[in-house]
Design an enzyme around this catalytic site. Structure first.
Site, PDB file in Angstrom:
ATOM      1  N   ASP A   2     -11.321   4.509  -1.214  1.00 13.48           N
ATOM      2  CA  ASP A   2     -12.645   4.526  -0.611  1.00 13.48           C
ATOM      3  C   ASP A   2     -13.732   4.850  -1.649  1.00 13.48           C
ATOM      4  OD1 ASP A   2     -14.448   4.303   1.397  1.00 13.48           O
ATOM      5  OD2 ASP A   2     -13.977   6.206   2.346  1.00 13.48           O
ATOM      6  N   HIS A  19     -15.887  -3.414  -5.351  1.00 13.32           N
ATOM      7  CA  HIS A  19     -14.499  -3.794  -5.053  1.00 13.32           C
ATOM      8  C   HIS A  19     -13.824  -4.364  -6.303  1.00 13.32           C
ATOM      9  CE1 HIS A  19     -15.233  -2.850  -0.935  1.00 13.32           C
ATOM     10  NE2 HIS A  19     -16.026  -3.881  -0.692  1.00 13.32           N
ATOM     11  N   SER A  47      -8.407  -3.164   5.971  1.00  9.75           N
ATOM     12  CA  SER A  47      -7.890  -2.659   7.251  1.00  9.75           C
ATOM     13  C   SER A  47      -8.163  -3.655   8.367  1.00  9.75           C
ATOM     14  CB  SER A  47      -8.544  -1.311   7.577  1.00  9.75           C
ATOM     15  OG  SER A  47      -9.844  -1.521   8.074  1.00  9.75           O
ATOM     16  N   LEU A 113       8.539  -0.018 -10.003  1.00  6.42           N
ATOM     17  CA  LEU A 113       7.615   0.567  -9.022  1.00  6.42           C
ATOM     18  C   LEU A 113       7.484  -0.396  -7.844  1.00  6.42           C
ATOM     19  CD1 LEU A 113       5.210   2.718  -8.401  1.00  6.42           C
ATOM     20  CD2 LEU A 113       3.724   0.913  -9.267  1.00  6.42           C
ATOM     21  N   ARG A 163      -6.925  10.317  -0.422  1.00  7.23           N
ATOM     22  CA  ARG A 163      -8.094   9.523  -0.032  1.00  7.23           C
ATOM     23  C   ARG A 163      -9.242   9.883  -0.954  1.00  7.23           C
ATOM     24  NH1 ARG A 163     -10.554   7.451   5.607  1.00  7.23           N
ATOM     25  NH2 ARG A 163     -12.361   6.430   4.690  1.00  7.23           N
ATOM     26  N   GLU A 182       1.742  15.190   2.507  1.00  2.17           N
ATOM     27  CA  GLU A 182       0.713  16.157   2.095  1.00  2.17           C
ATOM     28  C   GLU A 182      -0.592  15.383   1.880  1.00  2.17           C
ATOM     29  OE1 GLU A 182       1.019  19.459   1.895  1.00  2.17           O
ATOM     30  OE2 GLU A 182       3.096  19.276   2.590  1.00  2.17           O
TER      31      GLU A 182
END
Ligand code: FPP
Length: 229
Positions: A2, A19, A47, A113, A163, A182
């Site tokens: 964000d 972006h 989203s 990964l 975040r 967490e």
């Protein structure tokens, strides 16, 4: 991830410039994860609710996904990254969906990964689509059967949720999977996020005591992780 829009606004740039810079931060974060032997990274790139943004920004993000696939997949493949794009592909244009599918197939055997780029993803959508599959298969509705059909069924639940951008909410990300994650909130805007910021978050994580419902005394005798629960 964000803060892209605010980062661009501060520099009097269009939001899409934020972006674009966000893709650079993602590239750097992937490298930082590999360097630290982190095995799974899941990011929220678009989203289910992002369709409500101005049309120009939505199409900018779709274009950016196409450009990022062409530019980044060869390097990611070389680094041993296994790509997944959890989300509802039915609303994506067929060219973009074919690109996602090809990137997943190309990198499927990589082991360094696992990178989940959640695109047109929503936590509620994920739970509903998994429940629909479990039901259609006539399986018992259990945590185990649900887990298998969630779109991140190929990875363990996240240990750490980061975040950026100063907001303190989950915004319909991995609702099922974050039951015992967490949480770490950073004021840093995503385009400014880098390996140092990742280390600050990892340091905070290392100082947490993960009890998974048990007492502190139990944990100190017999540590446990969420997958053993
Ligand atoms: C949220 O910041 C960010 C997004 C909706 C998009 C995230 C996308 C990227 C980082 C680029 C990587 C994407 C692809 C296609 C691989 P915001 O726009 O809500 O920022 P703001 O809160 O400052 O307005």
């Amino acid at each position: 991830m964000d803060g892209n829009g605010r980062w661009a606004k501060k520099l009097l740039l269009p939001r899409i410039a934020g972006h674009k810079r966000g893709v650079d931060s993602l590239r750097a974060t992937v490298k930082a994860c590999i360097d630290r032997d982190i095995r799974v990274l899941s990011v929220f790139a678009f989203s289910s609710e992002n369709w409500n943004r101005p049309q120009e920004e939505v199409s900018g993000l779709m274009d950016l996904l196409g450009i990022a696939l062409t530019r980044e997949v060869p390097n990611l493949h070389e680094q041993g990254v296994q790509l997944h794009f959890p989300g509802d592909w039915s609303k994506l244009n067929s060219r973009v969906a074919a690109g996602l599918s090809e990137a997943e197939a190309t990198t499927a055997a990589n082991q360094k990964l696992i990178l989940n780029v959640c695109f047109n993803y929503g936590g509620r959508w994920d739970i509903c689509q998994a429940a629909a599959k479990v039901q259609a298969l006539g399986l018992p509705m259990t945590e185990q059967s649900m887990r298998e059909y969630l779109s991140l069924g190929h990875v363990p639940d996240p240990d750490l949720f980061i975040r950026t951008g100063g907001e303190m909410r989950v915004s319909n990300f991995l609702l099922w999977q974050m039951a015992y994650s967490e949480f770490y909130f950073s004021d840093v805007l995503w385009p400014d996020f880098d390996a140092c910021e990742l280390d600050v978050a990892l340091l905070a994580y290392q100082q947490r005591e993960r009890r998974f419902g048990r007492t502190s005394e139990q944990v100190s005798v017999e540590p446990q992780n969420s997958d053993e629960e």
